[in-house]
Design a protein around this motif. Structure first.
Motif: not given
Length: 490
Positions: A153-159, A190-192, A166-169
């Motif tokens: 799974v990929q989770i992005y920002s406000a997910e 993980t990164g910004p 929220h500033n990370w993906t």
């Protein structure tokens, strides 16, 4: 198949992040949302909120100091593939201003490597070795959600449920033990936000598959060593049926018998009942077991007693022995008892959790249940009870079909699994309670009414109390008790 973020993410990441922020805030406050979150995200939010994760102030808890992690790392199966993961991920992560994170099956961060600047920023967010990133501890995030679903799974920002992330993906994939199929942990990159890359999810998925492949190769080497070291024990059976088993119960070699691919064994060995009813003896060896199949005699059926219609804790008994049980295991046993022909993992997931049910979770729970109850109680394909069964809720159902109020009242000592929120259990609980209540009221028998009134379902039921007061003889001392309680209610 992993559910990917939409193409809007790659076209305009910043706008997409702002949209996700509006979606999250709308969902959490209950106002109309500009769009629906991805299903994998909304389901994770529900699990996280049910675990009381604070969306505004949540933070990953520190479970172990770094100095305390050495023993955990050394003993963890993923330590054997860490060099491979470094070769595969760390250099790419550093170049892309990301970091690699490896967790155990509970979401505990064991290793974290990557670009120095990213590591320092992650420290300020408690994304460090020794912190726990399960959904229950930290809310929706790639590591925890991959472990919860068993899928990449990929989770992005406000997910992310918690605002501070929220500033990370991040993208993560689970890693399974090739021996048992159990989750070992997750691999995450993980990164910004500004460093998001379309290949991130594919990269961690491929890395997890490589890790599982390396573990499978190492397992094959151990299996071959075990066979060579212990084949003499199998040969000593001189044609009698038997097998060599791995430490996890996998069949490595057989003699004069057909067996399933895995036999459930206890750590110290002992007697086991095979799925077809044969009895076998399991003797411990170095790194495994010798199984000897009895050539005569049929296996006695196990006896399973379920007492779940009660205001108390209930009980699960196998062959007269009380078995400690969780609510989830009681729910599984109840559903299997109600469906004697058996249920698939998908059917059980639907009945336990509704539309959000995950068959992977059910399979893991069934595995733990079978290990706890021993062999011969729960069989697979489909999942079903193979023991001689006696359950108070089944006796109550029989009494209700016959219209036997006395038998129904004797069985009913409280609602069926009152702590359960499973849709199927809730429906069965309400059905049995309502039918027993109506049958008891129609009977006008004081013993039946008193028995129902003593349960939590009848204690404050004015109609039941009125019927009880009318049915009790004026010389019965219970009449004063019932009248006093009725007066307090009114």
């Amino acid at each position: 198949m992993a559910e990917r973020p939409e193409s809007d993410l790659l076209r305009d990441p910043e706008s997409y992040a702002r949209l996700l922020q509006r979606v999250r805030d709308a969902v959490l406050t209950g106002v109309p949302s500009p769009r629906s979150p991805r299903s994998v995200v909304s389901e994770s939010w529900e699990r996280s909120l049910a675990a009381r994760v604070d969306p505004e102030q949540g933070e990953a808890p520190l479970v172990f100091e770094r100095a305390e992690l050495n023993d955990l790392r050394a003993g963890h199966p993923l330590a054997a593939v860490l060099p491979l993961l470094r070769e595969t991920l760390v250099s790419i992560a550093e170049d892309a201003e990301h970091m690699m994170v490896v967790t155990d099956a509970d979401g505990l961060v064991l290793w974290r490597e990557g670009a120095t600047g990213v590591l320092l920023r992650a420290d300020s967010l408690s994304l460090a070795e020794g912190t726990r990133w399960s959904e229950e501890a930290t809310g929706t995030n790639a590591m925890g959600t991959a472990l919860a679903t068993g899928e990449p799974v990929q989770i992005y920002s406000a997910e992310h449920l918690v605002r501070r992330y929220h500033n990370w993906t991040c993208a993560a994939a689970p890693v399974r033990d090739p021996d048992t199929g159990a989750l070992l942990g997750s691999i995450d990159v993980t990164g910004p936000l500004r460093t998001v890359h379309p290949a991130m999810l594919a990269l961690v998925t491929a890395s997890a598959q490589l890790a599982e492949g390396r573990l499978r190769a190492q397992l094959a080497v151990r299996d071959e060593k075990m066979r060579r070291a212990n084949m003499r024990h199998l040969e000593a059976l001189r044609g009698r049926p038997g097998a060599l088993l791995s430490a996890g119960g996998r069949v490595l070699a057989t003699e004069a018998c057909l067996l399933p691919s895995t036999v459930e064994v206890r750590r110290g060995g002992g007697t086991v009942t095979l799925p077809d009813g044969r009895i076998a003896t399991v003797d411990p060896l170095d790194e495994g077991f010798l199984l000897r199949v009895a050539t005569t005699g049929a296996a006695p059926r196990r006896r399973l007693l379920l007492e779940y219609l009660t205001d108390g804790a209930g009980s699960t008994t196998v062959d007269g022995r009380d078995i400690p049980f969780t609510l989830r295991h009681a729910e599984l046993l109840t559903l299997l008892a109600l469906h004697p022909r058996g249920l698939s993992a998908e059917q059980l997931a639907l009945q336990l959790y509704g539309e959000s049910g995950n068959p992977v979770t059910v399979r893991a729970e069934i595995h733990r249940l079978r290990t706890q109850l021993g062999t011969g109680v729960v069989q697979t394909r489909p999942y079903r009870l193979a023991a001689d069964l006696d359950a108070d809720f089944l006796r109550a159902r029989t009494a209700l079909r016959r219209g036997d109020a006395g038998a129904a009242a004797r069985c009913f000592r409280g609602p069926l699994l009152p702590g359960s929120e499973s849709p199927a259990i809730l429906e069965e609980r309400e059905s049995i309670t309502a039918q027993v209540r109506r049958l008891v009221l129609n009977s006008d028998a004081p013993e039946n009414l008193w028995s129902f009134w003593e349960t939590s379902c009848g204690a404050d039921d004015v109609e039941v109390l009125d019927a009880l007061c009318a049915a009790l003889d004026h010389t019965d001392p219970r009449l004063a008790v019932a009248r006093a309680h009725r007066a307090r209610l009114r």
